[in-house]
Structures are given as structure tokens and as C-alpha cells.
Design a protein around this motif. Structure first.
Motif: not given
Length: 277
Positions: A89-94
Motif C-alpha cells: 500500500g501507499a502512505g498511511q494505508a500501510r
């Protein structure tokens, strides 16, 4: 040595497919079954990724929740460690799954090169992931792909962004990152002990054919070991690994070679200062 060795099994990762090895568990049910077998073989940490319906990596919290529920049922007491890695994922989705409160989660505190891209871990995202782990009582495992990552983890520990005693894992053998080099490995150990204390627990992971090499280095040096199909799909040049459990059993044999007892989940939790399940 008498200190128990924690064996972590990285069950599926983001990259291996059934084309690489039919034993790679992709669905939630496959991952639960594979992890249970590895748990029974001696692994006490499950390093977890999840895949979508097409087998692609995802950070979907609902899938992590389903995996967590199944592992808690079939592997009672096992330490569950969720990946916050950048392939899913990317950004805070991680970090969207951290509210599920797994025992642990991986935390990469700096960027580095991967085989075909830059593994980006910008400071603001690292700080956010670390703060989410603090907020939800999740112990980070620092994934050190480079020496600077150990020093950054020490700084974050000193200023409170990482709570309690850190747990650092050296990752060696990723193409374009830190190669498998014994002098570097030994320096990593000395550096971790200098920055965090002589009794600090640490772990090591080797990629591909280097998995067994780094397993032996870690076990013989008093550290803990990571194995599993995420990092390596083969037993040797000519033979695919039939399961995650087969790779765990190989690490268990090394523990016997160096007179290291294999930690059960209670001992592993005590070593890592984790609460009882």
C-alpha cells in the motif's frame, strides 16, 4: 548457549506466487493452515502479509482481521506480527491494520534501494506508523536494511517515538541493499548492543539462498532467526521447499547444532516483553 531462540516464520510476503512454488499460501485459509503447521514445527512469531482476490498484496484491514481471527484460533499464543511494508500500500494505508492491535508490526525507519525500485519510508510516514504502534500497544520490529536504520531506531527510542526495549532485525541479501557479509553482520550486532544494551534481543533474515546462511549466523551468535516462504522458496538449488514448516524445521535443526533450545510462545513473549495472550 542456553538462551532460547525465537523462530519467526514469514509465511507469504508480497512477491512469491504459486508459480514460484505451489506451497506459497495466498488465501487466508491457506495462510492459516500453513502457519499452524509452522507453529507446530517450532515457529513462535508469524510475520503476516495479506493478498487480494487476485493474489496481489494489499493492506486491507478486513483481510488482516480475518487472518488474525484464524491464527488466534488455530495457533493460540503465537505472536502475530503484521507487515506495514511498502509493497502492500501507499502512505498511511500501510498502517490501517494497526488498530487491530496485533502483538507486533514491522517498522522500516528509513529508505533504501530494492531490486527494481526505491523502498520509500519518508520520515513523516515513519513517525506516523510509530505513533500508531504506540497508540495501539503494538511492539515494532525494526527492519534494518542498512546501518543507518539502526542508528535512526536508537534516536527514535531515545526521544520516545519507540517505546520500551527495541527489537531490531537485520535484513541481508536484498539486491541493491545490504549484501550478506559476515563482517557487516558482526558489526551490526556490536552496534545494536552498544546502542541498546548487551542483553537486547535481535533477529536476522537472509533472502533467497542466503536464508540458511543468515539463519546459522544468527543462531550461532545468540540471536533469533527468521525463515519462511516470503524470503525463500527453496530448500536447496534443486528442491523447492514443500512448506513453511519445512523451513522452520531446518532452523530448528540449526538450534540443535548450536545447543540453543527453541523458544516456545511463552518464552518468546517474555524475551520480547509482550503480554500474555
Amino acid at each position: 548457549m542456553t538462551n532460547p531462540c525465537i523462530i519467526c516464520v514469514a509465511i507469504t510476503g508480497s512477491l512469491p506466487t504459486k508459480e514460484n512454488n505451489p506451497a506459497v499460501p495466498v488465501s487466508i485459509s491457506e495462510q492459516i493452515e500453513s502457519t499452524q503447521e509452522a507453529f507446530e514445527a517450532g515457529a513462535t512469531i508469524a510475520h503476516c502479509h495479506v493478498r487480494d482476490d487476485k493474489g496481489k498484496p494489499t493492506s486491507d484491514p478486513a483481510r488482516f482481521a480475518a487472518l488474525k481471527e484464524g491464527l488466534e484460533k488455530h495457533c493460540p499464543g503465537m505472536i502475530l506480527q503484521f507487515s506495514t511494508g511498502g509493497r502492500s500500500g501507499a502512505g498511511q494505508a500501510r498502517g490501517g491494520m494497526l488498530s487491530l492491535r496485533p502483538d507486533m508490526a514491522s517498522l522500516s525507519v528509513g529508505s533504501n534501494n530494492f531490486p527494481t525500485r526505491v523502498y520509500e519510508n519518508p520520515p513523516d510516514l515513519v513517525d506516523w506508523l510509530a505513533s500508531e504502534m504506540v497508540a495501539h500497544g503494538v511492539k515494532p520490529e525494526i527492519e534494518a536494511f542498512d546501518l543507518s536504520h539502526i542508528f535512526q531506531a536508537a534516536k527514535m527510542h531515545q526521544d520516545g517515538r519507540i517505546k520500551n526495549r527495541p527489537y531490531v532485525q537485520f535484513v541481508m541479501g536484498v539486491k541493491n541493499a545490504m549484501p550478506v557479509d559476515r563482517e557487516v553482520f558482526d558489526f551490526y550486532i556490536r552496534t545494536v548492543k552498544r546502542l541498546f544494551g548487551e542483553d537486547v534481543p535481535w533477529c536476522a533474515a537472509g533472502i533467497g539462498a542466503n536464508q540458511i546462511v543468515v539463519n546459522e549466523w544468527a543462531i550461532s551468535a545468540g540471536g533469533h532467526a527468521r525463515t519462511g516462504l516470503e524470503d525463500n522458496v527453496r530448500l536447496n538449488r534443486d528442491e523447492l521447499a514443500p512448506s513453511n514448516a519445512a523451513l522452520v524445521r531446518r532452523a530448528v535443526e540449526l538450534c540443535g547444532k548450536y545447543d540453543r533450545p527453541v523458544a516456545d510462545f511463552r518464552q518468546a513473549r517474555q524475551i520480547l516483553e509482550l503480554h500474555a495472550p
